[in-house]
Write an enzyme that holds these catalytic residues in place. Sequence first.
Site, PDB file in Angstrom:
ATOM      1  N   THR A   6       0.777  -1.058  -0.118  1.00 40.13           N
ATOM      2  CA  THR A   6      -0.076  -0.146  -0.203  1.00 40.13           C
ATOM      3  C   THR A   6       0.821   1.306  -0.051  1.00 40.13           C
ATOM      4  O   THR A   6       0.608   2.236  -0.943  1.00 40.13           O
ATOM      5  CB  THR A   6      -1.016  -0.002   1.120  1.00 40.13           C
ATOM      6  OG1 THR A   6      -1.517  -1.216   1.329  1.00 40.13           O
ATOM      7  CG2 THR A   6      -1.894   1.296   1.468  1.00 40.13           C
ATOM      8  N   THR A   7       1.884   1.409   0.953  1.00 40.67           N
ATOM      9  CA  THR A   7       2.874   2.327   0.881  1.00 40.67           C
ATOM     10  C   THR A   7       3.157   2.673  -0.328  1.00 40.67           C
ATOM     11  O   THR A   7       3.943   4.001  -0.582  1.00 40.67           O
ATOM     12  CB  THR A   7       3.846   2.377   2.000  1.00 40.67           C
ATOM     13  OG1 THR A   7       3.004   1.798   3.104  1.00 40.67           O
ATOM     14  CG2 THR A   7       4.861   3.229   2.425  1.00 40.67           C
ATOM     15  N   TYR A  30     -13.023  -3.971  -0.659  1.00 38.16           N
ATOM     16  CA  TYR A  30     -14.322  -3.519  -1.590  1.00 38.16           C
ATOM     17  C   TYR A  30     -15.341  -4.544  -1.543  1.00 38.16           C
ATOM     18  O   TYR A  30     -16.544  -4.281  -1.161  1.00 38.16           O
ATOM     19  CB  TYR A  30     -13.939  -2.848  -2.658  1.00 38.16           C
ATOM     20  CG  TYR A  30     -15.130  -2.213  -3.506  1.00 38.16           C
ATOM     21  CD1 TYR A  30     -15.528  -0.620  -2.816  1.00 38.16           C
ATOM     22  CD2 TYR A  30     -15.929  -2.680  -4.553  1.00 38.16           C
ATOM     23  CE1 TYR A  30     -16.744  -0.180  -3.260  1.00 38.16           C
ATOM     24  CE2 TYR A  30     -17.023  -2.054  -4.952  1.00 38.16           C
ATOM     25  CZ  TYR A  30     -17.373  -0.772  -4.301  1.00 38.16           C
ATOM     26  OH  TYR A  30     -18.456  -0.062  -5.185  1.00 38.16           O
ATOM     27  N   TYR A  62      -2.073 -10.301   4.631  1.00 37.41           N
ATOM     28  CA  TYR A  62      -2.253  -8.755   5.293  1.00 37.41           C
ATOM     29  C   TYR A  62      -3.439  -8.452   5.639  1.00 37.41           C
ATOM     30  O   TYR A  62      -4.572  -8.599   4.871  1.00 37.41           O
ATOM     31  CB  TYR A  62      -1.674  -8.004   4.219  1.00 37.41           C
ATOM     32  CG  TYR A  62      -1.679  -6.566   4.476  1.00 37.41           C
ATOM     33  CD1 TYR A  62      -1.739  -6.002   5.628  1.00 37.41           C
ATOM     34  CD2 TYR A  62      -1.420  -5.508   3.246  1.00 37.41           C
ATOM     35  CE1 TYR A  62      -1.668  -4.657   5.965  1.00 37.41           C
ATOM     36  CE2 TYR A  62      -1.435  -4.226   3.555  1.00 37.41           C
ATOM     37  CZ  TYR A  62      -1.556  -3.696   4.864  1.00 37.41           C
ATOM     38  OH  TYR A  62      -1.551  -2.446   4.947  1.00 37.41           O
ATOM     39  N   ARG A  94      -8.630  -0.234   5.460  1.00 32.71           N
ATOM     40  CA  ARG A  94      -8.879  -0.093   4.005  1.00 32.71           C
ATOM     41  C   ARG A  94      -9.569  -1.182   3.355  1.00 32.71           C
ATOM     42  O   ARG A  94      -9.921  -0.719   2.271  1.00 32.71           O
ATOM     43  CB  ARG A  94      -7.279  -0.291   3.591  1.00 32.71           C
ATOM     44  CG  ARG A  94      -6.379   0.930   4.001  1.00 32.71           C
ATOM     45  CD  ARG A  94      -4.889   0.820   3.161  1.00 32.71           C
ATOM     46  NE  ARG A  94      -4.147   1.980   3.618  1.00 32.71           N
ATOM     47  CZ  ARG A  94      -3.903   3.222   2.844  1.00 32.71           C
ATOM     48  NH1 ARG A  94      -4.557   3.365   1.607  1.00 32.71           N
ATOM     49  NH2 ARG A  94      -2.900   3.899   3.159  1.00 32.71           N
ATOM     50  N   LYS A  99       0.465  -9.985   8.645  1.00 34.64           N
ATOM     51  CA  LYS A  99       0.801  -8.638   8.728  1.00 34.64           C
ATOM     52  C   LYS A  99      -0.602  -8.044   9.415  1.00 34.64           C
ATOM     53  O   LYS A  99      -1.530  -7.751   8.675  1.00 34.64           O
ATOM     54  CB  LYS A  99       1.090  -7.798   7.463  1.00 34.64           C
ATOM     55  CG  LYS A  99       1.341  -6.377   7.887  1.00 34.64           C
ATOM     56  CD  LYS A  99       1.280  -5.661   6.556  1.00 34.64           C
ATOM     57  CE  LYS A  99       1.584  -4.154   6.827  1.00 34.64           C
ATOM     58  NZ  LYS A  99       1.777  -3.253   5.694  1.00 34.64           N
ATOM     59  N   ILE A 104       6.004  -4.415   9.487  1.00 31.06           N
ATOM     60  CA  ILE A 104       6.209  -4.126   8.454  1.00 31.06           C
ATOM     61  C   ILE A 104       5.980  -2.554   8.506  1.00 31.06           C
ATOM     62  O   ILE A 104       4.674  -2.245   8.596  1.00 31.06           O
ATOM     63  CB  ILE A 104       5.151  -4.767   7.454  1.00 31.06           C
ATOM     64  CG1 ILE A 104       5.739  -6.073   7.312  1.00 31.06           C
ATOM     65  CG2 ILE A 104       5.077  -4.007   5.902  1.00 31.06           C
ATOM     66  CD1 ILE A 104       4.689  -7.146   6.499  1.00 31.06           C
TER      67      ILE A 104
END
Length: 292
Positions: free
Chosen positions: A44-45, A107, A133, A138, A162, A204
């Site tokens: 994502t980062t 989503y 993850y 999100r 994560k 992370i």
Amino acid sequence: MEFRGAITALVTPFRNGEVDEEAYRAFIEWQIEQGIHGLVPCGTTGESATLSHDEHKRVIRICVDQVKGRVPVLAGAGSNNTREAIELTQDAKDAKADGALLITPYYNKPTQAGLVAHFKAIGERVDMPFIVYNVPGRTAVNLLPETLAILKKEIRQVVGVKEATGDLNQVSRVLEFCGEDFMVLSGDDFTALPTMAIGGRGVISVVSNFMPHQMSAMCEAVAAGDLTKAKALHYAMSPLFRAAFLETNPVPAKMALDLMGRFPFETRLPMVPLQPQNLEKLKAALTEAKLV
């Protein structure tokens, strides 16, 4: 392959709208020089949501090539489309990444049974270590500890998680249900120390983009049983933990790297520069930490 300690969720440098390979390679090299324990390209980062598939695959290959086996590379490869996740995970394996970081589908909000089916489908097609993850903030879906225990039992590639709920009760339950051999990594900088204190392997990290030495040192202190040093580092970094999320990640991290002279700030829409008042707060935190 063990994923432990401070693992940076790398930002992706851009220049004039394109991936800046030269800056990315130099950034990776600096991370390793600073003592980082592992790297995540295309998380994502890394603004994976706005990378094309070709860019995504190229960024992972650049990272693997630059690292040359010195630290583990955990490649972001998840999707809310199971077929796409299989494709990206297979490509991560082809690129010789050490593992794949697989986000829960976002989503479309699958049930817990749907989550199990999703990861099973990937495991049936690709043989490499998976770190799942879990980031409900999100994705709008929470992978429950009970479900994670099923994944560990039924999918041998699932070797860790994560955990980015920020909920230490959930982290504790994951460790209880999945056992000490399961690699639990904090997905939030501010929970890295407490997660490791109850049995997690590391973090992370976003903040280690611009504080790799300090985050690595904190993780090493916990592993060595020196909680006094670890706590001192945790609280020294805490203002930066907050500053890194003044606005949506990775905008503050990229701005911090710009202010530190690493590479110029550039994101892709819909990410936009920090609002002026938040930029001043970030500058103040960086100055206090003697990073600028």
